[in-house]
Design an enzyme around this catalytic site. Sequence first.
Site, PDB file in Angstrom:
ATOM      1  N   ASP A 143       0.377  -1.516   0.548  1.00  0.00           N
ATOM      2  CA  ASP A 143       0.096   0.015   0.230  1.00  0.00           C
ATOM      3  C   ASP A 143       0.991   1.192  -0.143  1.00  0.00           C
ATOM      4  O   ASP A 143       1.686   1.799   0.910  1.00  0.00           O
ATOM      5  CB  ASP A 143      -0.438  -0.160   1.578  1.00  0.00           C
ATOM      6  CG  ASP A 143      -1.974   1.244   1.167  1.00  0.00           C
ATOM      7  OD1 ASP A 143      -2.830   0.727   0.960  1.00  0.00           O
ATOM      8  OD2 ASP A 143      -1.744   2.122   1.978  1.00  0.00           O
ATOM      9  N   TYR A 195       3.225   9.646  -0.571  1.00  0.00           N
ATOM     10  CA  TYR A 195       4.486   9.259   0.589  1.00  0.00           C
ATOM     11  C   TYR A 195       5.586   9.379  -0.285  1.00  0.00           C
ATOM     12  O   TYR A 195       6.366   9.176   0.466  1.00  0.00           O
ATOM     13  CB  TYR A 195       4.533   7.883   0.124  1.00  0.00           C
ATOM     14  CG  TYR A 195       2.732   7.140   1.334  1.00  0.00           C
ATOM     15  CD1 TYR A 195       1.676   8.141   1.512  1.00  0.00           C
ATOM     16  CD2 TYR A 195       2.741   6.033   1.091  1.00  0.00           C
ATOM     17  CE1 TYR A 195       1.122   7.845   2.027  1.00  0.00           C
ATOM     18  CE2 TYR A 195       1.949   5.439   1.326  1.00  0.00           C
ATOM     19  CZ  TYR A 195       0.670   6.329   2.157  1.00  0.00           C
ATOM     20  OH  TYR A 195      -0.589   6.192   2.821  1.00  0.00           O
ATOM     21  N   LYS A 239      -2.288   5.991  -4.144  1.00  0.00           N
ATOM     22  CA  LYS A 239      -4.396   6.991  -4.187  1.00  0.00           C
ATOM     23  C   LYS A 239      -2.994   8.289  -4.667  1.00  0.00           C
ATOM     24  O   LYS A 239      -2.463   8.711  -4.460  1.00  0.00           O
ATOM     25  CB  LYS A 239      -3.711   7.066  -2.582  1.00  0.00           C
ATOM     26  CG  LYS A 239      -3.554   5.808  -1.100  1.00  0.00           C
ATOM     27  CD  LYS A 239      -3.658   5.928   0.114  1.00  0.00           C
ATOM     28  CE  LYS A 239      -3.154   4.577   0.278  1.00  0.00           C
ATOM     29  NZ  LYS A 239      -2.261   4.882   0.726  1.00  0.00           N
ATOM     30  N   HIS A 248      -7.080  10.000  -1.687  1.00  0.00           N
ATOM     31  CA  HIS A 248      -6.219   9.742  -0.621  1.00  0.00           C
ATOM     32  C   HIS A 248      -7.889   9.883   1.242  1.00  0.00           C
ATOM     33  O   HIS A 248      -7.541   9.561   1.595  1.00  0.00           O
ATOM     34  CB  HIS A 248      -5.609  10.488  -0.529  1.00  0.00           C
ATOM     35  CG  HIS A 248      -4.339   9.919   0.153  1.00  0.00           C
ATOM     36  ND1 HIS A 248      -2.761   9.865   0.084  1.00  0.00           N
ATOM     37  CD2 HIS A 248      -4.808   9.367   1.657  1.00  0.00           C
ATOM     38  CE1 HIS A 248      -2.368   9.273   1.143  1.00  0.00           C
ATOM     39  NE2 HIS A 248      -3.360   9.687   2.035  1.00  0.00           N
TER      40      HIS A 248
HETATM   41  N1  LIG Z   1      -5.082   6.367   3.288  1.00  0.00           N
HETATM   42  C1  LIG Z   1      -4.576   7.586   4.810  1.00  0.00           C
HETATM   43  O1  LIG Z   1      -4.456   8.692   4.934  1.00  0.00           O
HETATM   44  C2  LIG Z   1      -3.251   6.711   5.399  1.00  0.00           C
HETATM   45  C3  LIG Z   1      -3.083   7.387   6.433  1.00  0.00           C
HETATM   46  C4  LIG Z   1      -2.175   6.515   7.741  1.00  0.00           C
HETATM   47  C5  LIG Z   1      -1.828   5.261   7.240  1.00  0.00           C
HETATM   48  N2  LIG Z   1      -1.982   4.870   6.038  1.00  0.00           N
HETATM   49  C6  LIG Z   1      -1.628   3.401   5.468  1.00  0.00           C
HETATM   50  O2  LIG Z   1      -1.446   2.715   6.512  1.00  0.00           O
HETATM   51  C7  LIG Z   1      -0.313   1.782   6.519  1.00  0.00           C
HETATM   52  C8  LIG Z   1      -0.198   1.974   8.285  1.00  0.00           C
HETATM   53  O3  LIG Z   1      -0.485   2.531   9.199  1.00  0.00           O
HETATM   54  P1  LIG Z   1       1.107   3.512   9.975  1.00  0.00           P
HETATM   55  O4  LIG Z   1       1.737   3.434   8.552  1.00  0.00           O
HETATM   56  O5  LIG Z   1       0.138   4.560   9.903  1.00  0.00           O
HETATM   57  O6  LIG Z   1       1.380   2.822  11.292  1.00  0.00           O
HETATM   58  P2  LIG Z   1       1.482   1.116  11.589  1.00  0.00           P
HETATM   59  O7  LIG Z   1       0.879   0.075  10.735  1.00  0.00           O
HETATM   60  O8  LIG Z   1       0.050   1.789  12.756  1.00  0.00           O
HETATM   61  O9  LIG Z   1       1.914   1.859  13.078  1.00  0.00           O
HETATM   62  C9  LIG Z   1       3.484   2.002  11.990  1.00  0.00           C
HETATM   63  C10 LIG Z   1       4.665   2.306  12.842  1.00  0.00           C
HETATM   64  O10 LIG Z   1       4.657   1.229  13.980  1.00  0.00           O
HETATM   65  C11 LIG Z   1       6.110   0.917  14.076  1.00  0.00           C
HETATM   66  N3  LIG Z   1       5.824  -0.890  14.263  1.00  0.00           N
HETATM   67  C12 LIG Z   1       5.601  -1.078  13.112  1.00  0.00           C
HETATM   68  N4  LIG Z   1       5.593  -2.597  13.624  1.00  0.00           N
HETATM   69  C13 LIG Z   1       6.530  -2.917  15.003  1.00  0.00           C
HETATM   70  C14 LIG Z   1       6.798  -4.059  15.356  1.00  0.00           C
HETATM   71  N5  LIG Z   1       6.144  -5.287  15.594  1.00  0.00           N
HETATM   72  N6  LIG Z   1       7.194  -3.995  16.424  1.00  0.00           N
HETATM   73  C15 LIG Z   1       7.232  -2.811  17.305  1.00  0.00           C
HETATM   74  N7  LIG Z   1       7.017  -1.236  16.420  1.00  0.00           N
HETATM   75  C16 LIG Z   1       6.531  -1.756  15.513  1.00  0.00           C
HETATM   76  C17 LIG Z   1       6.588   1.255  13.426  1.00  0.00           C
HETATM   77  O11 LIG Z   1       8.462   1.298  13.790  1.00  0.00           O
HETATM   78  P3  LIG Z   1       9.303   0.698  12.510  1.00  0.00           P
HETATM   79  O12 LIG Z   1       9.252   1.231  11.697  1.00  0.00           O
HETATM   80  O13 LIG Z   1      10.754   1.321  13.589  1.00  0.00           O
HETATM   81  O14 LIG Z   1       9.411  -0.323  12.815  1.00  0.00           O
HETATM   82  C18 LIG Z   1       6.149   2.601  13.088  1.00  0.00           C
HETATM   83  O15 LIG Z   1       6.715   3.458  13.484  1.00  0.00           O
HETATM   84  C19 LIG Z   1       0.653   2.984   5.837  1.00  0.00           C
HETATM   85  O16 LIG Z   1       2.184   2.996   5.793  1.00  0.00           O
HETATM   86  C20 LIG Z   1      -0.111   3.273   4.754  1.00  0.00           C
HETATM   87  O17 LIG Z   1       0.013   2.461   3.704  1.00  0.00           O
HETATM   88  C21 LIG Z   1      -3.161   5.188   4.781  1.00  0.00           C
END
Ligand SMILES: NC(=O)c1ccc[n+]([C@@H]2O[C@H](COP(=O)([O-])OP(=O)(O)OC[C@H]3O[C@@H](n4cnc5c(N)ncnc54)[C@H](OP(=O)(O)O)[C@@H]3O)[C@@H](O)[C@H]2O)c1
Length: 294
Positions: A50, A55, A84, A117
Amino acid sequence: MTATRQTQVTVTLNDGHEIPQLGLGVWELSPEDAYSSTRAAITAGARHIDTAAAYGNESEVGRAIADAVADGEVTREDLYVTTKLWNADQAPGKAAEAIDTSLANLGLDHVDLWLIHWPVPSYGRYVEAWRALIDARAQGKATSIGVSNFYPEVLDEIIDATGVVPAVNQIELHPGFSQAAQRADDARRGIVTEAWSPLGRGLLEHPVITAIAEAHGVHPAQVIVRWHLQQGIVVFPRSRNPERVRQNLDVDGFELTDEQIARITALDDDPAAAGRVGADPREAAFGLPDDVTE
Ligand SMILES: NC(=O)c1ccc[n+]([C@@H]2O[C@H](COP(=O)([O-])OP(=O)(O)OC[C@H]3O[C@@H](n4cnc5c(N)ncnc54)[C@H](OP(=O)(O)O)[C@@H]3O)[C@@H](O)[C@H]2O)c1
């Protein structure tokens, strides 16, 4: 225990296409990290990536895919790629060009899923943006189309205007903000809900999560991933650390009980579990073209 690896499990969309339920998100990853995390995820079995124009890493995601294909790890057809349409590109006449730019950056002739988005209600261009994605699908540039951060009123508008129901709605969703009402609204319309920021903030240290993780001998992040999967939610956690990328995809060896899922869901009412961590889509008005003032 599941017989099929979770990375191979798919959910059927309302247009008949299948989406892998577990993958990798690449928001906030530098281009270099987006490349290495995408490679690590594919090697670990992930088939769903995704990304988004906003990004700034579509090129490296595309290069990682091309390299994985060149190395014989996967074929393009094995992979499910989402991108997106950014808010600024909802401006009149901008979307078609933005779609071609994303495809060029990704090095792909189509993506599997294209999302709006954010609705940006104050800008009021989401119906036109939806028509642009409908056109992109008709031209074969997207297999499926959907939205992100949409809520009932804006879903009603785009569906009423076009007759086309989004295949997915990607929303902020985690145990601290479990979005029961929007999930029910999506389900009623036949829309699959995807979770963004699925791990929330601070939840990996929350005693309810750590206790359940300890009971299963797994990492708290794996518990939260299973909480999503066992409820039918599509989820793609992000990490810049290849070991964590693998860990987040390695969720085959245990299953949460109904009681554990209920305890985690109850965090919705726990002030210590943070609630919403991102912007409220009804108010979000960022990323607009330079000539628009709010
Ligand atoms: N459509 C939208 O508006 C929108 C908004 C936000 C996100 N998204 C999508 O959703 C995806 C996921 O959401 P997100 O990136 O916000 O956050 P997330 O996946 O909920 O969390 C990411 C955070 O958690 C840490 N982390 C991940 N796996 C871990 C583990 N096994 N142990 C400890 N820490 C861990 C990462 O740090 P490290 O990198 O240091 O491991 C990072 O700080 C995004 O990448 C994007 O593709 C979409």
